[in-house]
Structure formats: C-alpha cells, structure tokens
Design an enzyme around this catalytic site. Structure first.
Site, short mmCIF file in Angstrom:
data_model
loop_
_atom_site.label_atom_id
_atom_site.label_comp_id
_atom_site.label_asym_id
_atom_site.label_seq_id
_atom_site.Cartn_x
_atom_site.Cartn_y
_atom_site.Cartn_z
CE LYS A 153 -8.83 43.66 73.48
NZ LYS A 153 -7.97 44.79 73.06
NE ARG B 141 0.87 47.32 78.66
CZ ARG B 141 0.81 48.40 77.89
NH1 ARG B 141 1.27 49.56 78.31
NH2 ARG B 141 0.28 48.32 76.68
#
Ligand code: BES
Ligand code: MN
Ligand code: ZN
Length: 489
Positions: A273, A347
């Site tokens: 990120k 996920r």
C-alpha cells in the site's frame, strides 16, 4: 478511567450530584425533570430561555451554575430541537453531545434525566438502554498506551434517572462489548498481534464461565488445509492463529457463527500500500474485535443463544517468504485461488474461516470485515455494507441497525458479478477488477458459503473514524447485539 454507569431514583432538584443533565425543547415545552428544576429554582430556567441565553436547537449546550433551590452545583442543558421531531437518531446524538461536553471538566458525579424523554417510535426501555450505550461511547477515552497521569479527569460516575434497572444493566452489557471492540481496534499493531488476539480470547474464557476458547496454531491449520489463510501469514514474523470462542447460552438452538477479519496490520504485502494513512490499517482487525465484543456482551447479558466466534488472526507483511501476486493456493474447501493481489488478503483468510464454520452446523453465519476500500467509496463512513443472498436475513439485519441507529445498507450480491472473478490458472481469482469492488469481494466469499444462511458486513468505513485522531467506533456491535436480542425476544 471509564466511568461507572448506574441507575438513580431521585428528584432532580434535591439530587446531590456535581452536575445535572437536563433537556430543553425548542418552542418552550420543558420535559418533566427540567420543569421540576425550573419550579424549584423559581423559574430560573424559563427566565434564561426567555432572555435568549439557552440554546434549544439540537445539541446546543448551556451551562448554569448555582441555581437557587437546587442541590447540585451545576446544570447542563442540552437542546433537543423540535419536540415533534424527537426521534431515535436525535436522541442518541443529543445524549452523546451532552456527555462529550463533560469530558475533562470538573464534574465527577453526574446525574442525567435524559432517559425519561419520550422518543418517537421507541419505548422507555430503549431510551434507557441507548442512553447507557451512548454515554459509554461519548465518555470513552483511550489511554492504554499513554503515560499514566494521576490527575483524574471528567466524569467518574454517571447516574441515569430511571426505575428500569434491568435496561441499565443490558445497556451496560452492550456498552462493555462496544468498549472491548473499540479498545482492541485502537490498540497499536505492535501490541495487538495475532498472539494478543488469542490471549484476549483466553482471558474472555477465564472471565466468563459460559465462554470457551480454543486457539489453533499454524500446524493445526496446515493439517486442516487452510492454505489461503496461511499464505497471507507467510510474510509476517508473527505466527497466525485461528481463534475460536464459544458462548453457550443455550443448547436448544443451532449456533450463530460470527466470523471476524483479524488482520492485525495490513501493509498490503508484496502488493504494498502507499505510505499515506497506512497506520489506519491497524484497524484491519475491527471485525475480529466486534466478534470478541459480541461474545462478551452476550455473556454479560446472559442471552439464550449459542454463539460461536471465529477469528482468523494474521498480519499481512511483505518479506522474502511472503506470498506473491500470481501464487495459487488450495483453500480448505478444495477450491484453488489465484492470488493476483496480495492486498486482497481479507477474503483469503475469511474463506478458510468460513469453511471451518461449517463444522458447527450453524443456523446463521455472519462475517464482519474491514474488507474493501470500495465499500468506503460507495457508502462513506455512515453505513456498514451488507451483502447476502437471503432477503429475510437482510431485512432482520437492516431493521436491527435502524433500531439502534447503527445502520447498514444493502448492496446486491447477484451472480452477474461472479464472472469478474474468473482466473486463467485457478478456480477463482482473489480480485475482481475495478468495478464494484465491495460486491466482488463478497462474491468471492459467496463461493465458500454455498448452502449456508450467510451475510457479509463490510465495515471498512464504519469501524473507525477518519484522521490522525480518529479511533475505533465499536461498530457494528450495536447492530449485532440488537439482532441477537431480537432473535430471542
Ligand atoms: N483492509 C483493506 C480494506 C480497507 C481499505 C479497509 C480502506 C479500510 C479502509 C483490504 O485488505 C484491502 O486492502 N482491500 C483492497 C482490495 C483490492 C486489492 C481488490 C482495496 O480495497 O483496495
Ligand atoms: Mn489489504
Ligand atoms: Zn485488509
């Protein structure tokens, strides 16, 4: 220190607190307790309203000192706005603002008459319970990692005028859960590690006789084939854990399973990120924190439910051994996943936790996760994203959120979106391209929840406030507790 919240039966004029909290409507109507104080002080409140010195618009605060005939030294008046429009959201807002105004002030022992107000479409028990929860939210102070200061500050005891001690108690139980959720969320990522989450689970099991904790380590997860989860943990020096909590409030119902995303820090991994705001990725375990909060609040309430909490606890770091974009992993379910972006890690841990949930033969499964930035783009910070194939479950969760003003908003989970997850090298890819990111994340999870009564709550926006001084909100714990309580009502 967080204040003690108790119930109180007293006349406001005679109450010997450091401060009384009273409401004032716009247009002259005074709630009963405010009118009593007005009469006992020979009209001091009405006189000040007439002089224009009292703000009656919603959330306006006026402080009065040493009113004649009033035992308490201080009175805090909070504006309630138009009496004809006094609904749930305004009530909660007003209670919060009134108590926030007391933070750091001289008043230690405070008594509030706001729970006596009648709120449109809500009963008296609701007002008492929500007063307690709103007060806890407003007076919460994070100080786990601050220098210990010896100067006491702000409210130490809040007494709420009511005969309904039961509702104060249930409010307190929920408030404790909210506090647990916020405290864990706020704790910095060097301290709130996967091992710490496991430790908190053990503490909860110690503290509450009806709560059991089980912690699976890396070897046990390997044996179960949880390779998607383990792949995320590879880059971190902190070992991953699968934390399982069970609160047994009944043996007569099938369990509700809550699965909470417990990424204690999300750098993105090799798909790293940008630096700006990366500190906020300490909140990436707020789903896990809500699961702990729900277990604690249910135990304190003694709810007749069987609740299982599953928390996959990992840290997502880049490293020589970290998983790469392009890696293919075999999940516990047998489905293979192509990891096209290591930043879509939530996920990957949730799919294995959801597969593990099946062994409890759940009545309902709800996962709670700070899953996608796309959900924040779609809904902002105000609504939790809700995705489910089950219209009845959606209706229940939406109604629960509305009831306690911790609202969710439904996004579609149509199969039409599933093709975005096609992979050339595995059964499914872990990202779905630029469109509908919140939905494709849920579509990924849907592939692992076939046949389950399942809903997904994306709390990426709602779990924390923005900015340097923002913090964990404790959401969606109020929604979850309301849903659980409605279930057994
Ligand atoms: N933890 C983030 C989601 C998130 C973003 C939470 C902003 C709170 C605020 C999640 O793991 C993530 O990185 N998601 C990616 C998914 C993408 C790579 C498909 C995202 O939202 O950018
Ligand atoms: Mn991520
Ligand atoms: Zn994440």
């Amino acid at each position: 220190m967080n204040p003690e919240i108790v119930s109180l039966i007293a006349q406001p004029a005679q109450c010997v607190a450091d401060l009384l909290v009273l409401g004032v409507f716009e247009g002259g109507a005074l709630p009963a307790a405010t009118a009593e104080v007005d009469v006992a002080s020979s009209g001091a409140i009405r006189a000040r309203i007439a002089a224009g010195d009292v703000g009656c618009k919603p959330k306006q605060i006026t402080r009065l000192y040493e009113l004649p005939g009033i035992a308490a030294k201080r009175v805090l008046l909070v504006g309630l706005g138009d009496a004809a429009q006094f609904g749930a959201a305004r009530y909660i807002d007003v209670v919060r603002e009134a108590l926030k105004a007391l933070r750091g002030g001289p008043a230690r022992r405070v008594a509030s008459w706001l729970a006596e107000l009648s709120v449109q479409q809500r009963d008296a028990a609701w007002a008492v319970r929500e007063h307690v929860v709103a007060a806890e939210t407003a007076l919460y102070r994070y100080d786990a990692t601050r220098r210990k200061s010896d100067k006491p500050d702000g409210v130490t005891e809040l007494a709420i005028a009511t005969h309904d001690e039961t509702s104060v108690q249930s409010g307190r139980a929920i408030a404790h859960g909210v506090r647990r959720t916020r405290e864990l969320g706020n704790l910095p990522p060097n301290l709130c590690t996967p091992a710490h989450l496991a430790e908190v689970a053990r503490q909860l099991a110690q503290e509450f006789p009806q709560v059991e904790a089980e912690v699976l380590d890396r070897a046990q997860m390997q044996a179960l084939g949880m390779n998607a989860l383990l792949g995320v943990a590879r880059g971190s020096a902190h070992a991953p854990y699968l934390v399982v909590l069970r609160y047994r409030g009944t043996r007569e119902r099938k369990p509700v399973v809550l699965v909470g995303k417990g990424v204690t820090f999300d750098t993105g991994g090799i798909s790293i990120k940008p630096a700006a705001g990366m500190d906020e990725m300490k909140y990436d375990m707020c789903g896990a924190a809500a699961v702990f909060g729900a277990i604690e609040a249910s135990a304190r309430l003694g709810l007749p439910v069987d609740l299982v909490g599953i928390v996959p606890a990992v840290e997502n770091m880049p490293d020589g051994d970290a998983s790469r974009p392009g890696d293919v992993v075999t999940t516990m379910s047998g489905l293979t996943v192509e990891v096209l972006n290591t930043d879509a890690e939530g996920r990957l841990i949730l799919c294995d936790a959801l597969t593990y949930a099946r062994r409890f033969e759940p009545e309902t499964v709800i996962d709670i996760a700070t899953l996608t930035g796309a959900c924040v783009v779609a809904l902002g910070k105000h609504a939790t994203g809700l995705m489910t194939r089950h219209d009845d479950l959606a209706a229940e969760l939406l109604a629960a959120g509305t009831e306690v003003h911790d609202r969710a908003w439904r996004l579609p989970l149509w199969d039409d979106y599933q093709s975005q997850l096609e992979s050339g090298f595995a059964d499914v890819a872990n990202i779905g391209g630029k469109n509908a990111g919140a939905i494709t994340a849920a579509c990924f999870l849907a592939r692992f929840t076939e046949g389950l009564r399942w809903a997904h709550l994306d709390i990426a926006g709602s779990a924390s406030d923005e900015g340097r001084k923002g913090g964990a909100t404790g959401r969606p714990l109020p929604l979850l507790m309301q849903w659980l309580m409605q279930k057994v009502a």
